[in-house]
Structures are given as structure tokens and as C-alpha cells.
Scaffold this motif. Structure first.
Motif, PDB file in Angstrom:
ATOM      1  N   GLU A  78      55.528  47.271  31.338  1.00 62.79           N
ATOM      2  CA  GLU A  78      56.167  46.641  30.191  1.00 62.79           C
ATOM      3  C   GLU A  78      55.257  45.515  29.730  1.00 62.79           C
ATOM      4  N   THR A  79      54.851  45.574  28.468  1.00 66.53           N
ATOM      5  CA  THR A  79      53.935  44.550  27.969  1.00 66.53           C
ATOM      6  C   THR A  79      54.662  43.588  27.053  1.00 66.53           C
ATOM      7  N   GLU A  80      54.226  42.374  27.066  1.00 70.18           N
ATOM      8  CA  GLU A  80      54.762  41.338  26.192  1.00 70.18           C
ATOM      9  C   GLU A  80      54.069  41.481  24.844  1.00 70.18           C
ATOM     10  N   PRO A  81      54.810  41.750  23.741  1.00 70.75           N
ATOM     11  CA  PRO A  81      54.171  42.031  22.461  1.00 70.75           C
ATOM     12  C   PRO A  81      53.314  40.889  21.916  1.00 70.75           C
ATOM     13  N   ASN A  82      53.619  39.649  22.284  1.00 64.82           N
ATOM     14  CA  ASN A  82      52.865  38.517  21.744  1.00 64.82           C
ATOM     15  C   ASN A  82      51.616  38.180  22.550  1.00 64.82           C
ATOM     16  N   LEU A  83      51.495  38.723  23.761  1.00 60.81           N
ATOM     17  CA  LEU A  83      50.342  38.443  24.602  1.00 60.81           C
ATOM     18  C   LEU A  83      49.327  39.557  24.468  1.00 60.81           C
ATOM     19  N   LYS A  84      48.072  39.188  24.170  1.00 58.71           N
ATOM     20  CA  LYS A  84      47.044  40.195  23.977  1.00 58.71           C
ATOM     21  C   LYS A  84      45.696  39.597  24.348  1.00 58.71           C
ATOM     22  N   GLU A  85      44.863  40.393  25.069  1.00 55.39           N
ATOM     23  CA  GLU A  85      43.528  39.911  25.411  1.00 55.39           C
ATOM     24  C   GLU A  85      42.667  39.851  24.166  1.00 55.39           C
ATOM     25  N   ALA A  86      41.719  38.903  24.164  1.00 59.33           N
ATOM     26  CA  ALA A  86      40.773  38.824  23.050  1.00 59.33           C
ATOM     27  C   ALA A  86      39.959  40.104  23.000  1.00 59.33           C
ATOM     28  N   GLU A  87      39.691  40.591  21.789  1.00 63.30           N
ATOM     29  CA  GLU A  87      38.978  41.857  21.626  1.00 63.30           C
ATOM     30  C   GLU A  87      37.522  41.780  22.073  1.00 63.30           C
ATOM     31  N   THR A  88      37.001  40.571  22.280  1.00 64.13           N
ATOM     32  CA  THR A  88      35.605  40.422  22.720  1.00 64.13           C
ATOM     33  C   THR A  88      35.474  40.296  24.234  1.00 64.13           C
ATOM     34  N   GLU A  89      36.616  40.198  24.941  1.00 65.92           N
ATOM     35  CA  GLU A  89      36.583  40.091  26.402  1.00 65.92           C
ATOM     36  C   GLU A  89      36.069  41.392  27.020  1.00 65.92           C
ATOM     37  N   PRO A  90      35.236  41.309  28.062  1.00 65.31           N
ATOM     38  CA  PRO A  90      34.818  42.533  28.755  1.00 65.31           C
ATOM     39  C   PRO A  90      36.021  43.260  29.355  1.00 65.31           C
ATOM     40  N   VAL A  91      36.040  44.578  29.192  1.00 62.97           N
ATOM     41  CA  VAL A  91      37.132  45.412  29.685  1.00 62.97           C
ATOM     42  C   VAL A  91      36.542  46.479  30.603  1.00 62.97           C
ATOM     43  N   VAL A  92      37.086  46.589  31.828  1.00 66.79           N
ATOM     44  CA  VAL A  92      36.610  47.572  32.801  1.00 66.79           C
ATOM     45  C   VAL A  92      37.531  48.784  32.769  1.00 66.79           C
ATOM     46  N   TRP A  93      36.933  49.952  32.650  1.00 67.30           N
ATOM     47  CA  TRP A  93      37.677  51.212  32.681  1.00 67.30           C
ATOM     48  C   TRP A  93      37.019  52.111  33.710  1.00 67.30           C
ATOM     49  N   LYS A  94      37.806  52.621  34.644  1.00 68.87           N
ATOM     50  CA  LYS A  94      37.277  53.442  35.735  1.00 68.87           C
ATOM     51  C   LYS A  94      37.832  54.849  35.623  1.00 68.87           C
ATOM     52  N   ARG A  95      36.966  55.833  35.859  1.00 69.23           N
ATOM     53  CA  ARG A  95      37.428  57.217  35.878  1.00 69.23           C
ATOM     54  C   ARG A  95      36.711  57.993  36.968  1.00 69.23           C
ATOM     55  N   ILE A  96      37.313  59.121  37.330  1.00 68.48           N
ATOM     56  CA  ILE A  96      36.762  60.003  38.357  1.00 68.48           C
ATOM     57  C   ILE A  96      36.391  61.318  37.690  1.00 68.48           C
ATOM     58  N   THR A  97      35.188  61.810  37.953  1.00 64.26           N
ATOM     59  CA  THR A  97      34.806  63.143  37.513  1.00 64.26           C
ATOM     60  C   THR A  97      34.616  63.997  38.762  1.00 64.26           C
ATOM     61  N   TRP A 103      32.415  53.650  36.117  1.00 56.70           N
ATOM     62  CA  TRP A 103      33.005  52.449  35.528  1.00 56.70           C
ATOM     63  C   TRP A 103      32.319  52.209  34.194  1.00 56.70           C
ATOM     64  N   ARG A 104      33.096  51.927  33.171  1.00 57.90           N
ATOM     65  CA  ARG A 104      32.558  51.529  31.867  1.00 57.90           C
ATOM     66  C   ARG A 104      33.076  50.130  31.583  1.00 57.90           C
ATOM     67  N   ILE A 105      32.152  49.212  31.372  1.00 62.79           N
ATOM     68  CA  ILE A 105      32.548  47.830  31.064  1.00 62.79           C
ATOM     69  C   ILE A 105      32.152  47.562  29.621  1.00 62.79           C
ATOM     70  N   ARG A 106      33.163  47.517  28.762  1.00 59.15           N
ATOM     71  CA  ARG A 106      32.933  47.332  27.326  1.00 59.15           C
ATOM     72  C   ARG A 106      32.777  45.857  26.987  1.00 59.15           C
ATOM     73  N   ASN A 107      32.213  45.607  25.820  1.00 59.90           N
ATOM     74  CA  ASN A 107      32.001  44.251  25.292  1.00 59.90           C
ATOM     75  C   ASN A 107      30.975  43.461  26.102  1.00 59.90           C
ATOM     76  N   LEU A 108      29.934  44.155  26.572  1.00 60.11           N
ATOM     77  CA  LEU A 108      28.804  43.485  27.233  1.00 60.11           C
ATOM     78  C   LEU A 108      27.556  43.770  26.405  1.00 60.11           C
TER      79      LEU A 108
END
Length: 197
Positions: A78-97, A103-108
Motif C-alpha cells: 500500500e503506497t501513500e499517494p503523496n509520498l514519491k521518490e525524486a525521479e533523479t534518485e538512483p533506482v535498483v532493479w534486480k531480475r533473474i534470467t 541488477w540495473r541501477i537507473r539514474n547514474l
């Protein structure tokens, strides 16, 4: 087997399985009270998402902590609609193939030469830092804890493109064996079909 302890906890856990479209969901309640949620691709058998139920220290309510897959999971969190990370913050996304943990770290935006990546065998982590001191991150690798494997730098490939740092770790044989054993364990689990409404 070096992953016997994890496999035994999977076998002894109370499990519920359901299918919606091409995704199989498995919900686990372990003997120690922990709860885990996984989504598998029916076509490939690969884990798409894994999350653990944790108690929030601040507001004393239960939340789902994402270990693998999208960092936002609307069906669980459940997310709080008013709280949101800055779009320039690095975001880590992990997946398995089939053959890699990625790992993909965006905004670097920094060039590849800026990054130093260290594999720490005893803590089974990857540490990423930049020479300009703008970014530091320690990535836990729970899969390696479960199969008692110590990561080695030579099995890690690093790329950088479109302001995204991409780390690909070649799965060791012991992890491939562990994944196969778990899929075999889930094979006979009764599964019901969910219906979209």
C-alpha cells in the motif's frame, strides 16, 4: 548439498499456489513465522518477483519488502499517494534470467570508468562506489547466502548505457541446482486458477 537448509525450509513451509494468465504465484508461510511471496513465469519457470513480509518499525504495520523484481508491487504494497521518490534518485532493479542475476541501477549518469565494484565473498555482497563520491551502494545477494556461495569478480560483467549501470553475475552451478530443486518441489503443489474481475 550446500543449499539443504533452504530447500528444507521450502519443503516444510505452508504453501499456497495460484495462476493468473502466464504467472504462477506461490505464497509461503515458514515454520518460524516468516512469509514470502513469489511470482514465476509459467513459460520459463524463472522467478519474476520475490517479496518478504516485514513489520515496519515506525508505524508497526506489516509491509512487503521486495527482494527481486519491480521495486513497486501494487498487489502487495500500500503506497501513500503523496509520498514519491525524486525521479533523479538512483533506482535498483534486480531480475533473474536463466543464466544470470542482473541488477540495473537507473539514474547514474557517470561514465563507466567512474565506478568501482567489489565482490565481497564472506558477506556475499556487491559494493558499488564512484570515484566522485556521488554514489555508494551495497547489494545483498540472498540467493548466494541460501546456497553458501561466495561471489567472485571474474564472474561479474559491468556495462553502462543510457544513465543505467548494468551488473550481470553468471549463476554458479550450485545456484542452478538449487533453483531446479525448488521448481521440482513446487511441481506437485496444488494450484488454483485466479479469475480477473
Amino acid at each position: 548439498m550446500t543449499f539443504d537448509k533452504w530447500l528444507q525450509s521450502i519443503k516444510k513451509a505452508e504453501k499456497t499456489s495460484s495462476v493468473l494468465g502466464n504467472v504462477r504465484t506461490v505464497y509461503y508461510r515458514f515454520l518460524d513465522g516468516r512469509e514470502m511471496f513469489e511470482e514465476y513465469s509459467i513459460e520459463t519457470g524463472m522467478v519474476l518477483k520475490r517479496a518478504w513480509k516485514v513489520k515496519s518499525r515506525l508505524i508497526r504495520k506489516e509491509e512487503w519488502e521486495i527482494e527481486l523484481g519491480d521495486t513497486i508491487c501494487p498487489s502487495l504494497v500500500e503506497t501513500e499517494p503523496n509520498l514519491k521518490e525524486a525521479e533523479t534518485e538512483p533506482v535498483v532493479w534486480k531480475r533473474i534470467t536463466r543464466n544470470f542475476i542482473e541488477w540495473r541501477i537507473r539514474n547514474l549518469p557517470y561514465p563507466l570508468a567512474t565506478y568501482t565494484i567489489i565482490c565481497n565473498g564472506t558477506s556475499r555482497t556487491l559494493t558499488i562506489k564512484t570515484s566522485n563520491s556521488k554514489f555508494f551502494k551495497k547489494l545483498e545477494i540472498p540467493e548466494f547466502h541460501r546456497c553458501m556461495f561466495e561471489p567472485k569478480r571474474e564472474d561479474l560483467t559491468v556495462k553502462h548505457r543510457n544513465s543505467t549501470l548494468i551488473l550481470s553475475y553468471k549463476k554458479p552451478l550450485v545456484l542452478l541446482e538449487m533453483e531446479k530443486a525448488i521448481l521440482l518441489e513446487l511441481q506437485d503443489l496444488d494450484t488454483f486458477e485466479r479469475v480477473c474481475v
